[in-house]
Design a protein around this motif. Structure first.
Motif, PDB file in Angstrom:
ATOM      1  N   CYS A 171      35.991  30.938  15.888  1.00 19.17           N
ATOM      2  CA  CYS A 171      37.139  30.661  15.009  1.00 19.17           C
ATOM      3  C   CYS A 171      36.783  29.629  13.939  1.00 19.17           C
ATOM      4  CB  CYS A 171      38.321  30.169  15.838  1.00 19.17           C
ATOM      5  SG  CYS A 171      39.024  31.418  16.936  1.00 19.17           S
ATOM      6  N   LEU A 172      36.096  28.554  14.354  1.00 22.91           N
ATOM      7  CA  LEU A 172      35.689  27.538  13.391  1.00 22.91           C
ATOM      8  C   LEU A 172      34.709  28.125  12.372  1.00 22.91           C
ATOM      9  CD1 LEU A 172      35.167  24.442  15.744  1.00 22.91           C
ATOM     10  CD2 LEU A 172      37.067  24.862  14.165  1.00 22.91           C
ATOM     11  N   SER A 173      33.830  29.008  12.818  1.00 24.74           N
ATOM     12  CA  SER A 173      32.861  29.634  11.912  1.00 24.74           C
ATOM     13  C   SER A 173      33.563  30.492  10.871  1.00 24.74           C
ATOM     14  CB  SER A 173      31.867  30.483  12.718  1.00 24.74           C
ATOM     15  OG  SER A 173      31.081  29.683  13.566  1.00 24.74           O
ATOM     16  N   PHE A 174      34.611  31.178  11.293  1.00 29.11           N
ATOM     17  CA  PHE A 174      35.351  32.015  10.335  1.00 29.11           C
ATOM     18  C   PHE A 174      36.001  31.155   9.259  1.00 29.11           C
ATOM     19  CE2 PHE A 174      39.195  34.180   8.856  1.00 29.11           C
ATOM     20  CZ  PHE A 174      38.655  35.388   8.427  1.00 29.11           C
ATOM     21  N   ILE A 175      36.573  30.025   9.664  1.00 24.47           N
ATOM     22  CA  ILE A 175      37.174  29.099   8.691  1.00 24.47           C
ATOM     23  C   ILE A 175      36.107  28.556   7.740  1.00 24.47           C
ATOM     24  CG2 ILE A 175      38.367  26.883   8.432  1.00 24.47           C
ATOM     25  CD1 ILE A 175      39.700  27.445  11.148  1.00 24.47           C
ATOM     26  N   GLY A 176      34.954  28.165   8.306  1.00 23.08           N
ATOM     27  CA  GLY A 176      33.859  27.674   7.480  1.00 23.08           C
ATOM     28  C   GLY A 176      33.338  28.732   6.527  1.00 23.08           C
ATOM     29  N   PHE A 177      33.278  29.980   6.994  1.00 20.42           N
ATOM     30  CA  PHE A 177      32.815  31.095   6.172  1.00 20.42           C
ATOM     31  C   PHE A 177      33.736  31.322   4.983  1.00 20.42           C
ATOM     32  CE2 PHE A 177      32.729  35.833   5.524  1.00 20.42           C
ATOM     33  CZ  PHE A 177      31.471  35.884   4.943  1.00 20.42           C
ATOM     34  N   ALA A 178      35.050  31.289   5.234  1.00 21.80           N
ATOM     35  CA  ALA A 178      36.024  31.477   4.150  1.00 21.80           C
ATOM     36  C   ALA A 178      35.909  30.345   3.125  1.00 21.80           C
ATOM     37  CB  ALA A 178      37.439  31.536   4.730  1.00 21.80           C
ATOM     38  N   SER A 179      35.716  29.124   3.606  1.00 15.92           N
ATOM     39  CA  SER A 179      35.560  27.983   2.704  1.00 15.92           C
ATOM     40  C   SER A 179      34.283  28.105   1.879  1.00 15.92           C
ATOM     41  CB  SER A 179      35.545  26.673   3.502  1.00 15.92           C
ATOM     42  OG  SER A 179      36.718  26.521   4.260  1.00 15.92           O
ATOM     43  N   TYR A 180      33.222  28.559   2.537  1.00 19.68           N
ATOM     44  CA  TYR A 180      31.939  28.735   1.840  1.00 19.68           C
ATOM     45  C   TYR A 180      32.093  29.736   0.685  1.00 19.68           C
ATOM     46  CZ  TYR A 180      27.208  30.371   0.918  1.00 19.68           C
ATOM     47  OH  TYR A 180      26.049  30.740   0.292  1.00 19.68           O
ATOM     48  N   LEU A 181      32.730  30.876   0.951  1.00 19.39           N
ATOM     49  CA  LEU A 181      32.897  31.892  -0.085  1.00 19.39           C
ATOM     50  C   LEU A 181      33.672  31.344  -1.279  1.00 19.39           C
ATOM     51  CD1 LEU A 181      33.715  35.076   2.056  1.00 19.39           C
ATOM     52  CD2 LEU A 181      31.541  34.479   0.953  1.00 19.39           C
ATOM     53  N   TRP A 182      34.648  30.478  -1.011  1.00 19.48           N
ATOM     54  CA  TRP A 182      35.449  29.886  -2.088  1.00 19.48           C
ATOM     55  C   TRP A 182      34.580  29.048  -3.018  1.00 19.48           C
ATOM     56  CZ3 TRP A 182      40.308  30.018  -4.106  1.00 19.48           C
ATOM     57  CH2 TRP A 182      40.685  28.954  -4.921  1.00 19.48           C
ATOM     58  N   PHE A 183      33.734  28.190  -2.451  1.00 18.04           N
ATOM     59  CA  PHE A 183      32.890  27.317  -3.270  1.00 18.04           C
ATOM     60  C   PHE A 183      31.714  28.080  -3.891  1.00 18.04           C
ATOM     61  CE2 PHE A 183      34.891  24.068  -0.516  1.00 18.04           C
ATOM     62  CZ  PHE A 183      35.371  23.216  -1.502  1.00 18.04           C
ATOM     63  N   ALA A 184      31.142  29.018  -3.142  1.00 23.35           N
ATOM     64  CA  ALA A 184      29.991  29.767  -3.658  1.00 23.35           C
ATOM     65  C   ALA A 184      30.372  30.612  -4.867  1.00 23.35           C
ATOM     66  CB  ALA A 184      29.406  30.653  -2.552  1.00 23.35           C
ATOM     67  N   LYS A 185      31.598  31.087  -4.887  1.00 16.65           N
ATOM     68  CA  LYS A 185      32.053  31.946  -5.983  1.00 16.65           C
ATOM     69  C   LYS A 185      32.004  31.226  -7.322  1.00 16.65           C
ATOM     70  CE  LYS A 185      35.997  34.814  -7.369  1.00 16.65           C
ATOM     71  NZ  LYS A 185      37.376  35.274  -7.000  1.00 16.65           N
ATOM     72  N   SER A 186      32.267  29.921  -7.319  1.00 11.83           N
ATOM     73  CA  SER A 186      32.315  29.162  -8.570  1.00 11.83           C
ATOM     74  C   SER A 186      31.025  28.388  -8.864  1.00 11.83           C
ATOM     75  CB  SER A 186      33.488  28.174  -8.535  1.00 11.83           C
ATOM     76  OG  SER A 186      33.358  27.278  -7.447  1.00 11.83           O
ATOM     77  N   TYR A 187      30.023  28.525  -7.991  1.00 17.72           N
ATOM     78  CA  TYR A 187      28.794  27.755  -8.195  1.00 17.72           C
ATOM     79  C   TYR A 187      27.965  28.351  -9.327  1.00 17.72           C
ATOM     80  CZ  TYR A 187      24.439  25.297  -7.257  1.00 17.72           C
ATOM     81  OH  TYR A 187      23.316  24.514  -7.378  1.00 17.72           O
ATOM     82  N   VAL A 188      27.428  27.484 -10.188  1.00 15.97           N
ATOM     83  CA  VAL A 188      26.575  27.907 -11.303  1.00 15.97           C
ATOM     84  C   VAL A 188      25.160  27.402 -11.020  1.00 15.97           C
ATOM     85  CG1 VAL A 188      26.131  27.761 -13.768  1.00 15.97           C
ATOM     86  CG2 VAL A 188      28.497  27.799 -12.919  1.00 15.97           C
ATOM     87  N   TYR A 189      24.193  28.316 -11.000  1.00 14.16           N
ATOM     88  CA  TYR A 189      22.815  27.943 -10.701  1.00 14.16           C
ATOM     89  C   TYR A 189      22.223  27.085 -11.807  1.00 14.16           C
ATOM     90  CZ  TYR A 189      22.787  31.329  -6.875  1.00 14.16           C
ATOM     91  OH  TYR A 189      23.056  32.004  -5.714  1.00 14.16           O
ATOM     92  N   ASN A 190      21.351  26.149 -11.409  1.00 10.17           N
ATOM     93  CA  ASN A 190      20.703  25.271 -12.381  1.00 10.17           C
ATOM     94  C   ASN A 190      19.713  26.019 -13.246  1.00 10.17           C
ATOM     95  OD1 ASN A 190      22.091  23.022 -11.486  1.00 10.17           O
ATOM     96  ND2 ASN A 190      20.541  22.514  -9.956  1.00 10.17           N
ATOM     97  N   ARG A 191      19.074  27.050 -12.653  1.00 10.11           N
ATOM     98  CA  ARG A 191      18.097  27.839 -13.396  1.00 10.11           C
ATOM     99  C   ARG A 191      18.504  29.300 -13.297  1.00 10.11           C
ATOM    100  NH1 ARG A 191      15.230  23.476 -11.652  1.00 10.11           N
ATOM    101  NH2 ARG A 191      15.200  24.162  -9.492  1.00 10.11           N
ATOM    102  N   PRO A 192      19.552  29.692 -14.016  1.00 11.37           N
ATOM    103  CA  PRO A 192      20.088  31.054 -13.888  1.00 11.37           C
ATOM    104  C   PRO A 192      19.121  32.144 -14.307  1.00 11.37           C
ATOM    105  CG  PRO A 192      21.053  29.954 -15.797  1.00 11.37           C
ATOM    106  CD  PRO A 192      20.278  28.914 -15.046  1.00 11.37           C
ATOM    107  N   ASN A 193      18.103  31.797 -15.106  1.00 14.59           N
ATOM    108  CA  ASN A 193      17.163  32.811 -15.566  1.00 14.59           C
ATOM    109  C   ASN A 193      16.263  33.331 -14.469  1.00 14.59           C
ATOM    110  OD1 ASN A 193      16.073  30.068 -15.747  1.00 14.59           O
ATOM    111  ND2 ASN A 193      14.187  31.046 -16.465  1.00 14.59           N
ATOM    112  N   THR A 194      16.207  32.614 -13.365  1.00  9.36           N
ATOM    113  CA  THR A 194      15.310  33.040 -12.276  1.00  9.36           C
ATOM    114  C   THR A 194      16.074  33.686 -11.129  1.00  9.36           C
ATOM    115  OG1 THR A 194      15.433  30.870 -11.220  1.00  9.36           O
ATOM    116  CG2 THR A 194      13.657  31.240 -12.804  1.00  9.36           C
ATOM    117  N   PHE A 195      17.393  33.794 -11.268  1.00 13.52           N
ATOM    118  CA  PHE A 195      18.186  34.368 -10.180  1.00 13.52           C
ATOM    119  C   PHE A 195      19.255  35.307 -10.725  1.00 13.52           C
ATOM    120  CE2 PHE A 195      16.427  30.491  -8.499  1.00 13.52           C
ATOM    121  CZ  PHE A 195      15.920  30.918  -7.300  1.00 13.52           C
TER     122      PHE A 195
END
Length: 470
Positions: free
Chosen positions: A446-470
């Motif tokens: 249950c805790l992992s599911f909550i953590g997973f949902a939180s991770y997806l929220w932050f990962a969605k808005s993350y901008v890579y420092n070197r976007p040309n390589t990813f």
């Protein structure tokens, strides 16, 4: 590979040594294992700062590996100290002397100090040989982390098969001693001609000219340097949400060398007449699944994904990490279901032991999830920090597991205390047939599911420092 052989030669079977020769309860032993692994994973933060600011990575590797080997040797010696009684270990009576216990834990934490400096620097030292701005080398660097994990898993698999069998069937001292000899024999003592990772651009320049106070003053007072430094630390701070949301994965990660192992010890582990598989050897299943899956991922799945996404690594690092976190949730669900089945079998007939092969699915899923998340986190915290702070970045990655182990230890202690009150049976009772590990596994799912949902929220808005390589 030598270091992984040594480390997992200790950690894989540590809970069995604590509950056996040292006579600790299951809950206390699991908490102690988690605290030690947590310390191992937190110390890289200190070592990473020293490596990037003062010592350089090669010297850090040399110093920390020396401490590492000393700790391994003392650990083996502590196991040689004879016990002062012959009590049955199943009675949870410690037959070890105070000297043995003190020397054992001092040696154990000396290993932690050495390992804390060795692990982050050796990974960065290798990855620094690749230029992330070159398309071909960007591909090679992504593969480097895959094959680094592959080599580590080969070594981990070997030590789990060899060391754990020797520890439980021949001698704990010999079982601890073999990893220390292996580590010492393969230690590299030769200074390379050019240490690319030895100093960061700015800090290394300061240290190289530290005899000149005037140069150091002018360099430090430069406004542009101050602005650049602030920007670099802001870059590191941007990783904090990802760090926090991956903590629950690290809590799940902490269960394999503790409760998964104790779970297996209560089951039928015989594979032939007179041959009993040590419980800690079951962890080899996760290592073997990683050894099998890494080449499939690197040589089959990545090229297919690369042709679709046009990214050198096939999928982004954050996508790789979230895949592994999802699989870790699945591993906990499977573990809970299997434990429920085991308890039901034990309650129906105490003379019938459930086969240990029921644990295979949770170990396999656990291993595959590590291929995604562990390797993804290594590459992410290496790539997304400034080059001058890469040892610190790798240390931040390791500190996720350190925090996860500390939280796991805290949870176990609290749950054990709460569920052991008013005549109730603790979830972590020494007799696991009376315990409720399944409740703990469901809680982690249950805790992992909550953590997973939180991770997806932050990962969605993350901008890579070197976007040309990813």
């Amino acid at each position: 590979m030598a270091e992984r052989f040594a480390y997992f030669g200790i950690s894989s079977n540590l809970i069995m040594y604590l509950t056996g020769p040292l006579g600790e309860s299951t809950a206390a032993a699991a908490a102690n294992v988690n605290v030690w692994i947590g310390t191992v994973s937190f110390l890289p933060l200190l070592w990473g700062f020293l490596a990037d600011s003062f010592l350089g990575r090669f010297r850090t590797i040399l110093i920390s590996s020396s401490l590492y080997i000393l700790g391994l040797g003392l650990l083996s010696f502590s196991a040689m100290i004879p016990s002062h009684c012959d009590q049955d270990q199943s009675q949870r009576v410690s037959c070890s002397s105070q000297l043995q216990v003190t020397l054992f834990f001092c040696s154990l934490y000396l290993v932690a100090i050495g390992q804390g400096g060795y692990t982050p620097c050796i990974k960065v030292f290798g990855a620094d040989q690749f230029d992330g701005n070159d398309l071909k080398e960007a591909k090679d660097k992504s593969s480097f982390f895959n094959w680094l994990m592959f080599g580590n898993c080969i070594s981990i698999l070997t030590t789990r098969l060899v060391s754990t069998y020797i520890q439980e069937n021949l001698s704990w001292s010999l079982g601890f001693g073999i990893p220390s000899v292996f580590m010492a024999a393969l230690k590299n003592r030769r200074q390379p001609n050019l240490d690319i990772a030895n100093y960061s651009n700015e800090t290394g320049l300061l240290l190289a000219h530290q005899s000149s106070k005037q140069f150091r003053f002018l360099h430090r007072s430069s406004d542009s340097l101050e602005i650049t430094s602030v920007r670099k630390y802001i870059t590191v701070l941007r990783l904090v949400p990802i760090w926090i949301t991956c903590l629950v994965f690290a809590i799940v990660f902490a269960q394999s060398p503790t409760f998964f192992t104790k779970q297996g010890a209560t089951m039928d582990r015989s594979i032939s007449s007179g041959l009993l598989v040590p419980a800690a050897t079951l962890q080899s299943i996760s290592s073997l699944s990683m050894v099998v899956f890494i080449p499939i991922y690197d040589r089959l799945l990545v090229p297919i994904a690369r042709s679709l996404t046009q990214k050198p690594s096939g999928i982004t690092m954050l996508q790789r990490i979230d895949t592994g976190i999802f699989l870790s949730i699945l591993a906990m669900v499977v573990a809970a279901l299997v434990e429920t089945k085991r308890l039901q079998t034990a309650h129906d007939d105490v003379t019938i032991l459930m086969s240990v092969w029921w644990l295979v699915p949770q170990y396999v899923i656990y291993g595959v999830s590590n291929v995604f998340t562990m390797v993804g986190l290594q590459e992410f915290f290496y790539d997304q920090v400034p080059s001058e702070l890469r040892s610190v970045g790798m240390a931040l990655n390791l500190s996720i597991y350190g925090t996860g182990n500390f939280v796991s230890s805290f949870m176990i202690s609290v749950i054990d205390k709460v569920t052991n009150q008013a005549g109730q049976t603790s979830w972590f009772n020494n007799d696991l047939s009376q315990a409720h590990l399944d409740y703990f596994y469901w809680l982690l799912a249950c805790l992992s599911f909550i953590g997973f949902a939180s991770y997806l929220w932050f990962a969605k808005s993350y901008v890579y420092n070197r976007p040309n390589t990813f």
